[in-house]
Scaffold this motif. Structure first.
Motif: not given
Length: 156
Positions: A1-14
């Protein structure tokens, strides 16, 4: 079974914190599918995380951001954090907030190191929340930190 993991990031980060988190998660398990969603700024993270959960079916999401050092940046980070808490309550899913403030580090080299290390250590927490909650339970109250050194448990 595969679990979905979300990664939310920003272009503002350096620093590309998402790549560090994704690499760490992939090192720890092959039982996940990562879905990345990049937005312009920190205040966009709550809806990105909610969309990852509701529209993409993610079981858990990491919200990666880097507030600047000015007062208005700290206010934006606070507002984003409150939005992330609301999104967690609305979806009944964990959203692991991984913020690195620019003024936490003494210079840019330390800032880059801290951002990557904090992202990696929180990625480990995501793994444990999904696959081994007992590991977190046995470490309760030990003063563990993500990024800089752990502070340890208080002496009784």
């Amino acid at each position: 079974m595969t679990i979905k993991v979300g990664i939310a990031d920003t272009t503002f980060a350096r620093v590309d914190m998402a790549s560090a988190a994704i690499k760490k998660l992939n090192e720890m398990t092959s039982k996940i599918k990562i879905i990345r969603y990049t937005v312009p700024g920190m205040k966009d993270l709550p809806v990105a995380c909610k969309k990852l959960i509701e529209e993409e079916g993610c079981e858990i999401v990491m919200a990666l951001g880097m507030p600047g050092g000015k007062d208005k940046d700290k206010v934006c980070a606070h507002e984003a954090s409150q939005g992330l808490m609301m999104a967690q309550l609305m979806t009944n899913k964990h959203i692991i907030e991984v913020f690195v403030h620019e003024d936490e580090a003494k210079d840019e080299k330390e800032l880059a190191w801290l951002a990557k290390r904090r992202a990696e250590e929180h990625a480990e927490n995501v793994y444990y929340l999904l696959f081994n909650q007992k590991f977190l339970e046995k470490n309760a109250g030990k003063g563990l930190r993500q990024g800089f050194e752990d502070v340890g448990a208080a002496r009784e």
